[in-house]
Enzyme design. Structure first.
Site, PDB file in Angstrom:
ATOM      1  N   LYS A 117       0.838  -1.061   0.073  1.00 50.54           N
ATOM      2  CA  LYS A 117       0.000   0.157  -0.059  1.00 50.54           C
ATOM      3  C   LYS A 117       1.034   1.232  -0.121  1.00 50.54           C
ATOM      4  O   LYS A 117       2.085   1.173   0.321  1.00 50.54           O
ATOM      5  CB  LYS A 117      -0.986   0.029   1.309  1.00 50.54           C
ATOM      6  CG  LYS A 117      -1.977  -1.233   1.295  1.00 50.54           C
ATOM      7  CD  LYS A 117      -2.742  -1.316   2.376  1.00 50.54           C
ATOM      8  CE  LYS A 117      -3.530  -2.498   2.495  1.00 50.54           C
ATOM      9  NZ  LYS A 117      -4.470  -2.186   3.643  1.00 50.54           N
ATOM     10  N   TYR A 140     -12.152  -2.985  -2.772  1.00 47.75           N
ATOM     11  CA  TYR A 140     -12.825  -3.043  -1.259  1.00 47.75           C
ATOM     12  C   TYR A 140     -14.251  -3.095  -1.372  1.00 47.75           C
ATOM     13  O   TYR A 140     -14.824  -2.548  -0.220  1.00 47.75           O
ATOM     14  CB  TYR A 140     -12.301  -1.832  -0.635  1.00 47.75           C
ATOM     15  CG  TYR A 140     -10.794  -2.009  -0.144  1.00 47.75           C
ATOM     16  CD1 TYR A 140     -10.242  -3.222   0.294  1.00 47.75           C
ATOM     17  CD2 TYR A 140      -9.761  -1.187  -0.433  1.00 47.75           C
ATOM     18  CE1 TYR A 140      -8.921  -3.323   1.069  1.00 47.75           C
ATOM     19  CE2 TYR A 140      -8.387  -1.249  -0.219  1.00 47.75           C
ATOM     20  CZ  TYR A 140      -8.003  -2.376   0.513  1.00 47.75           C
ATOM     21  OH  TYR A 140      -6.603  -2.633   0.970  1.00 47.75           O
ATOM     22  N   ASN A 188      -1.544  -0.516   7.373  1.00 48.15           N
ATOM     23  CA  ASN A 188      -1.070  -1.819   7.623  1.00 48.15           C
ATOM     24  C   ASN A 188      -0.229  -2.191   6.579  1.00 48.15           C
ATOM     25  O   ASN A 188      -0.104  -3.471   6.394  1.00 48.15           O
ATOM     26  CB  ASN A 188      -2.190  -2.624   8.188  1.00 48.15           C
ATOM     27  CG  ASN A 188      -3.214  -3.040   7.045  1.00 48.15           C
ATOM     28  OD1 ASN A 188      -3.186  -2.385   5.821  1.00 48.15           O
ATOM     29  ND2 ASN A 188      -4.142  -3.679   7.349  1.00 48.15           N
ATOM     30  N   HIS A 230      -1.548  -5.383   1.629  1.00 50.62           N
ATOM     31  CA  HIS A 230      -3.007  -6.309   1.446  1.00 50.62           C
ATOM     32  C   HIS A 230      -2.655  -7.634   0.930  1.00 50.62           C
ATOM     33  O   HIS A 230      -1.594  -7.713   0.028  1.00 50.62           O
ATOM     34  CB  HIS A 230      -3.991  -5.657   0.522  1.00 50.62           C
ATOM     35  CG  HIS A 230      -5.260  -6.216   0.338  1.00 50.62           C
ATOM     36  ND1 HIS A 230      -6.422  -6.478   0.696  1.00 50.62           N
ATOM     37  CD2 HIS A 230      -5.045  -7.440  -0.854  1.00 50.62           C
ATOM     38  CE1 HIS A 230      -7.208  -7.353   0.233  1.00 50.62           C
ATOM     39  NE2 HIS A 230      -6.383  -7.800  -0.667  1.00 50.62           N
ATOM     40  N   GLU A 275      -9.406 -10.923  -7.160  1.00 54.09           N
ATOM     41  CA  GLU A 275      -8.471  -9.811  -7.051  1.00 54.09           C
ATOM     42  C   GLU A 275      -7.284  -9.909  -8.205  1.00 54.09           C
ATOM     43  O   GLU A 275      -7.016  -8.830  -8.715  1.00 54.09           O
ATOM     44  CB  GLU A 275      -7.693  -9.871  -5.544  1.00 54.09           C
ATOM     45  CG  GLU A 275      -8.830  -9.408  -4.732  1.00 54.09           C
ATOM     46  CD  GLU A 275      -8.310  -9.595  -3.301  1.00 54.09           C
ATOM     47  OE1 GLU A 275      -8.814  -8.976  -2.218  1.00 54.09           O
ATOM     48  OE2 GLU A 275      -7.221  -9.838  -2.942  1.00 54.09           O
TER      49      GLU A 275
HETATM   50  P1  CMP Z   1      -6.660  -4.942   4.104  1.00 55.65           P
HETATM   51  O1  CMP Z   1      -6.117  -6.466   4.334  1.00 55.65           O
HETATM   52  O2  CMP Z   1      -6.226  -4.165   2.898  1.00 55.65           O
HETATM   53  O3  CMP Z   1      -8.331  -5.119   3.899  1.00 55.65           O
HETATM   54  C1  CMP Z   1      -9.257  -4.283   4.194  1.00 55.65           C
HETATM   55  C2  CMP Z   1      -8.702  -3.051   4.777  1.00 55.65           C
HETATM   56  O4  CMP Z   1      -9.434  -2.107   5.727  1.00 55.65           O
HETATM   57  C3  CMP Z   1      -7.732  -3.508   6.046  1.00 55.65           C
HETATM   58  O5  CMP Z   1      -6.478  -4.146   5.185  1.00 55.65           O
HETATM   59  C4  CMP Z   1      -7.165  -2.274   6.772  1.00 55.65           C
HETATM   60  O6  CMP Z   1      -6.370  -1.614   6.138  1.00 55.65           O
HETATM   61  C5  CMP Z   1      -8.669  -1.574   6.516  1.00 55.65           C
HETATM   62  N1  CMP Z   1      -9.402  -1.525   7.789  1.00 55.65           N
HETATM   63  C6  CMP Z   1      -9.893  -2.416   8.429  1.00 55.65           C
HETATM   64  N2  CMP Z   1     -10.419  -2.032   9.589  1.00 55.65           N
HETATM   65  C7  CMP Z   1     -10.284  -1.013   9.798  1.00 55.65           C
HETATM   66  C8  CMP Z   1     -10.731   0.212  10.751  1.00 55.65           C
HETATM   67  N3  CMP Z   1     -11.117  -0.143  11.744  1.00 55.65           N
HETATM   68  N4  CMP Z   1     -10.416   1.432  10.235  1.00 55.65           N
HETATM   69  C9  CMP Z   1      -9.453   1.750   9.080  1.00 55.65           C
HETATM   70  N5  CMP Z   1      -9.161   0.897   8.596  1.00 55.65           N
HETATM   71  C10 CMP Z   1      -9.500  -0.321   8.516  1.00 55.65           C
END
Ligand code: CMP
Length: 143
Positions: free
Chosen positions: A9, A49, A112, A115, A126
């Site tokens: 990301k 998403y 984070n 993905h 995906e």
């Molecule tokens: P990802 O694995 O990319 O899949 C969905 C994403 O939503 C996840 O990683 C996080 O980056 C994001 N996400 C999930 N929960 C939250 C949250 N409570 N607040 C902000 N972002 C979130």
């Protein structure tokens, strides 16, 4: 052979973590079969998403993933979907084990780093969303 979709990301790209992250999957023994730097459109972000559309964090998530380039990848190998999830760590970096990508590099669920597809059907969807078949290379190591 099993394939999964991974994306470093904007936070991972901007912090210079791409080489470290690719190295972890190479060292494990998986094959990189697709790789590109993508400035993600809102359309692609909203499709990718889509399952989170009703969640309160959805607008922020789309804004973030479209804010700067992402490194999109397809990796291949035995059990790669589940293994990649272990290498990545759980969604919230604060809860991720040390030694995982999120555990080593993050503190914020909205930042984070990476993905990874969570299941075979998600991986298939995906990969098709992010890559054309011509962008993927079929190869196996000869050693
Ligand atoms: P990802 O694995 O990319 O899949 C969905 C994403 O939503 C996840 O990683 C996080 O980056 C994001 N996400 C999930 N929960 C939250 C949250 N409570 N607040 C902000 N972002 C979130």
């Amino acid at each position: 052979m099993e394939r999964t979709f991974l994306a470093v990301k904007p936070d991972g790209v901007q912090r210079g973590l791409v080489g470290n992250i690719i190295g972890r999957f190479e060292s494990k023994g998986f094959q990189l079969v697709g790789l590109k730097l993508v400035q993600v459109s809102r359309e692609l972000a909203e499709k990718h998403y889509g399952e989170h559309k009703e969640r309160p964090f959805f607008p922020g998530l789309v804004n973030f993933i479209t804010s700067a380039p992402v490194v999109a990848m397809v990796w291949e190998g035995k059990g790669v979907i589940a293994s990649a999830r272990k290498i990545i760590g759980v969604t919230n970096p604060l809860n991720a084990e040390n030694g995982t990508i999120r555990g080593d590099f993050g503190v914020d669920v909205g930042r984070n780093i990476i993905h990874g597809s969570d299941a075979p059907d998600t991986a298939e969807r995906e990969i098709a969303l992010w890559f054309t078949p011509a962008e993927l290379c079929n190869w196996q190591p000869s050693i």
